[in-house]
Design a protein around this motif. Structure first.
Motif, PDB file in Angstrom:
ATOM      1  N   GLU A   1      10.462   3.625  -4.354  1.00 33.55           N
ATOM      2  CA  GLU A   1       9.201   3.412  -3.646  1.00 33.55           C
ATOM      3  C   GLU A   1       8.317   2.434  -4.408  1.00 33.55           C
ATOM      4  OE1 GLU A   1       6.436   6.696  -3.422  1.00 33.55           O
ATOM      5  OE2 GLU A   1       7.274   7.617  -5.226  1.00 33.55           O
ATOM      6  N   THR A   2       7.480   1.771  -3.647  1.00 32.75           N
ATOM      7  CA  THR A   2       6.353   1.062  -4.222  1.00 32.75           C
ATOM      8  C   THR A   2       5.200   2.076  -4.113  1.00 32.75           C
ATOM      9  OG1 THR A   2       7.222  -1.012  -3.338  1.00 32.75           O
ATOM     10  CG2 THR A   2       4.930  -1.012  -4.078  1.00 32.75           C
TER      11      THR A   2
ATOM     12  N   VAL B   1       3.317   1.074   7.447  1.00 31.97           N
ATOM     13  CA  VAL B   1       3.509   0.351   6.198  1.00 31.97           C
ATOM     14  C   VAL B   1       4.587   1.118   5.437  1.00 31.97           C
ATOM     15  CG1 VAL B   1       2.471  -0.384   4.014  1.00 31.97           C
ATOM     16  CG2 VAL B   1       1.099  -0.438   6.133  1.00 31.97           C
TER      17      VAL B   1
ATOM     18  N   VAL C   1       6.875  -4.121   0.667  1.00 30.32           N
ATOM     19  CA  VAL C   1       6.578  -3.283   1.827  1.00 30.32           C
ATOM     20  C   VAL C   1       7.306  -3.880   3.020  1.00 30.32           C
ATOM     21  CG1 VAL C   1       4.299  -2.429   1.086  1.00 30.32           C
ATOM     22  CG2 VAL C   1       4.468  -4.599   2.357  1.00 30.32           C
TER      23      VAL C   1
ATOM     24  N   ASP D   1       2.074   4.338  -3.604  1.00 29.49           N
ATOM     25  CA  ASP D   1       1.053   4.113  -2.556  1.00 29.49           C
ATOM     26  C   ASP D   1      -0.258   3.581  -3.146  1.00 29.49           C
ATOM     27  OD1 ASP D   1       0.246   6.469  -3.688  1.00 29.49           O
ATOM     28  OD2 ASP D   1       0.546   7.687  -1.886  1.00 29.49           O
TER      29      ASP D   1
ATOM     30  N   VAL E   1       0.565  -2.242  -1.501  1.00 31.58           N
ATOM     31  CA  VAL E   1       0.508  -1.198  -0.474  1.00 31.58           C
ATOM     32  C   VAL E   1      -0.933  -1.026   0.018  1.00 31.58           C
ATOM     33  CG1 VAL E   1       0.991   1.229   0.059  1.00 31.58           C
ATOM     34  CG2 VAL E   1       2.520  -0.048  -1.472  1.00 31.58           C
TER      35      VAL E   1
ATOM     36  N   LEU F   1       1.426   5.150   6.358  1.00 25.81           N
ATOM     37  CA  LEU F   1       2.382   4.906   5.276  1.00 25.81           C
ATOM     38  C   LEU F   1       3.657   5.703   5.543  1.00 25.81           C
ATOM     39  CD1 LEU F   1      -0.143   3.638   4.063  1.00 25.81           C
ATOM     40  CD2 LEU F   1       0.583   4.534   1.829  1.00 25.81           C
TER      41      LEU F   1
ATOM     42  N   HIS G   1       6.527   1.831   2.468  1.00 28.63           N
ATOM     43  CA  HIS G   1       6.500   1.544   1.026  1.00 28.63           C
ATOM     44  C   HIS G   1       7.514   2.408   0.280  1.00 28.63           C
ATOM     45  CE1 HIS G   1       4.188   5.198  -0.308  1.00 28.63           C
ATOM     46  NE2 HIS G   1       4.067   5.262   0.994  1.00 28.63           N
TER      47      HIS G   1
END
Lengths: 401, 401
Positions: free
Chosen positions: B316-317, B187, B358, B319, B324, B340, B189
């Protein structure tokens, strides 16, 4: 046995050669024709044998005792009045042009245009003209004269032919007069020595994100360039140190796996060359060590390989040496103003071995050397041959006149 | 309008989609066949139109409202239960392979081998499978979904398609789910941003003896590399700064006339990119100034041209963001362990604009991406599609069940 040229010898010798000068002037067109013939025989560095054979044939035709040595140099001896150390008259056979170059010579107005027509078909034809003039009968010298056509003078040849000769069979030479290209003013008495390296830094290489931390060969290469850029290089004796090439990396995405640096060091002083060569080696090691010290723990280190790709010794024949003063005086005697200078020629080798040597042009004008548009113009070209004849006869001594 | 995904939504949503998962498993072979068909339509970065047309045709066939935008992105909209900000499901059209690459796909045992078969024919086929599953009737979402096939994702494309879309028509997106390559565990992110420069130092160039004293572009290039090598680059946030290429010089005889340096800067922090970018610019100017200060009096100075050849925003998105956590939970729900991670994908663009995003794989296994030996193996590939379906439906909200 040291070369002896007394202060008045040059003018006296020159005066003795009036008849030869008249014949050289009369044979001027034939000399240029021979120059064209030789120029049209391809002679890339490492592939000089056909041109060498043509020179050997002509040497035999004028009565020289000819040998071809192990590396392909052609040596024709004219005996002297006594069995003394010889004077060497030298011209290089090779050209910078690859084997498939069109070497035909074209006439364009007053110019002859052809790859190698001046450098060094002119020198070779001039050397053969001297061998005809110094025929051992009408004109005879005290010392023997070795007419030497060398291989491997140009870049990659690294003066291979001259090294082979002067370190070996020619190590007892009393003096050397090198004929290189056109002109009748320059007297090269300082030999620009050079040393050249190809340095390759190699590492694992990898992705610039996922493998970040690997040592980067370009960082080491860059450090070499930036350290060399601030290294003090003397103006006197004149010297030069150049990073001439850096190549590394295929993609902006990756830490490269290798980097190449080519370094060119030149000086008229062999001592400066030796000293700066040690600095170059030390800087390469520092650059390697620094980049390896910066790499991420556990990653393989960079390695380095240093290859010597050129080594020409430097030095000088003092400008007060009788051979240099004779060459300068001979230049004036043919009505030209001497220009003392420095260059890298076959003269480097005897000079570095302590044998007095000068390199001079073989007459005429030229330009665009080392290009396919090289040209030669026979403007009073016989003057250059006359000058060379006086210099050689001063060094070898004229007997029986 | 902020994306709202409640803590239990993922499991609840996943449970609602059992029927769709059964159909995806039944249609598994057809999905792989479509993947092969798309992979065999060449789509080099900048030449995506044929593959884009094939995707547009398939989008229309499943009832999407399709547009092709000014840069060649193909956007197919599935209306939602209300006219809200859309969720974008995105897969890139382009491959790294030049136009003349053989793009035929071969079966080798359990593997499909072909240039681009995973990256990103898998993502495109997965996106079309999602568009069939979310048919707007049997399965309908609250938010509209824009299925977006982008141009220019790979190296030289510099995320061109995603930039055009998310800065323009797609600027109101509520979230973005990017399908890139195979896999069902990662994932992404964190967006690895990058900035890339091509720096050219230019000077007169000349003979390394007769023109010594001219400024040397390689000295400046080397100084850039050696100064960048010692610049502190943070590990956290993870960052990388690489001199990826230096090219200068043609011959060991000459001071080169120009030198090129390519620099690659990456970070998951846009702030680090901005800060290090200022350092890079300052170092280039210092290198230029230093070499010009060293040059011989009266010689022309070096000039420099700095060209930006890559610019991908980072960020970033978090976590902890619901998108996410939903993606991680969906991974567990299909029986896999979420990983991640950080990468550079089309997700960089929405993330840098504050749109939660993502990037996930579209199922199956693969390897040798960006090489002609790229392979894909359909090992439980439907799981990856099922995971993506749950993530997209969490973000868009399922209505009427």
């Amino acid at each position: 046995m040291t070369l002896a040229i007394a202060p008045n010898d040059t003018a006296r010798t020159h005066a003795l050669l009036q008849g030869e000068r008249a014949r050289l002037a009369a044979d001027d067109a034939a000399l240029v024709a021979e120059q064209v013939t030789l120029s049209e025989i391809a002679a890339p560095t490492g592939g000089e044998s056909a041109r060498g054979a043509a020179v050997a044939e002509r040497m035999r035709a004028v009565g020289l005792e000819v040998q071809v040595d192990a590396v392909g140099n052609v040596i024709g001896r004219r005996a002297g009045g006594r069995d003394a150390e010889p004077v060497v008259v030298c011209a290089h056979l090779d050209t910078v042009f690859p084997p498939d170059t069109d070497v035909r010579v074209q006439r364009e107005g007053t110019r002859l245009v052809g790859a190698g027509i001046g450098d060094n078909a002119r020198g070779l034809a001039g050397m053969l003209a001297l061998a005809r003039a110094i025929d051992g009968q009408a004109l005879r010298t005290d010392r023997p004269i070795d007419f030497l056509a060398t291989v491997g003078e140009e870049a990659l040849g690294d003066l291979r032919g001259a090294k082979h000769h002067f370190v070996g069979a020619g190590r007892d030479a009393a003096a050397a007069v090198i004929l290189d290209g056109p002109g009748e003013e320059r007297v090269i008495h300082r030999a620009v020595g050079s040393r050249r390296w190809r340095v390759r830094f190699a590492g694992p290489g990898g992705h610039s994100w996922s493998a970040y931390g690997l040592p980067n060969p370009l960082n080491a290469a860059g450090a070499v360039a930036s350290m060399l850029a601030v290294l003090p290089v003397p103006n006197e004796p004149r010297s030069a140190l150049t990073v001439a090439r850096i190549v590394g990396g295929l993609s902006v995405n990756a830490i490269p796996g290798d980097a190449l640096v080519e370094i060119d060091l030149r000086s008229v002083s062999q001592e400066v060359i030796e000293r700066l060569a040690r600095e170059v080696r030390a800087i390469v090691d520092v650059a390697l060590g620094d980049e390896n010290a910066r790499r991420a723990r556990g990653t393989p280190p960079l390695t380095v390989r240093v290859e010597l790709i050129g080594d020409r010794p430097g030095g000088e024949t003092a400008d007060s040496h009788p051979l240099v003063t004779a060459a300068a005086e001979a230049t004036r005697l043919v009505g030209r103003e001497p220009e003392l200078g420095a260059a890298s020629t076959d003269a480097n080798v005897p000079i570095s071995l302590g044998i007095p040597a000068v390199a001079i042009g073989a007459g005429g004008r030229g330009g665009a050397a080392h290009t396919p548009q090289e040209w030669f113009e026979n403007a009073d070209g016989a003057l250059g041959i006359a000058r060379a004849l006086t210099v050689v006869c001063c060094a070898a001594g004229v007997v029986g006149r």
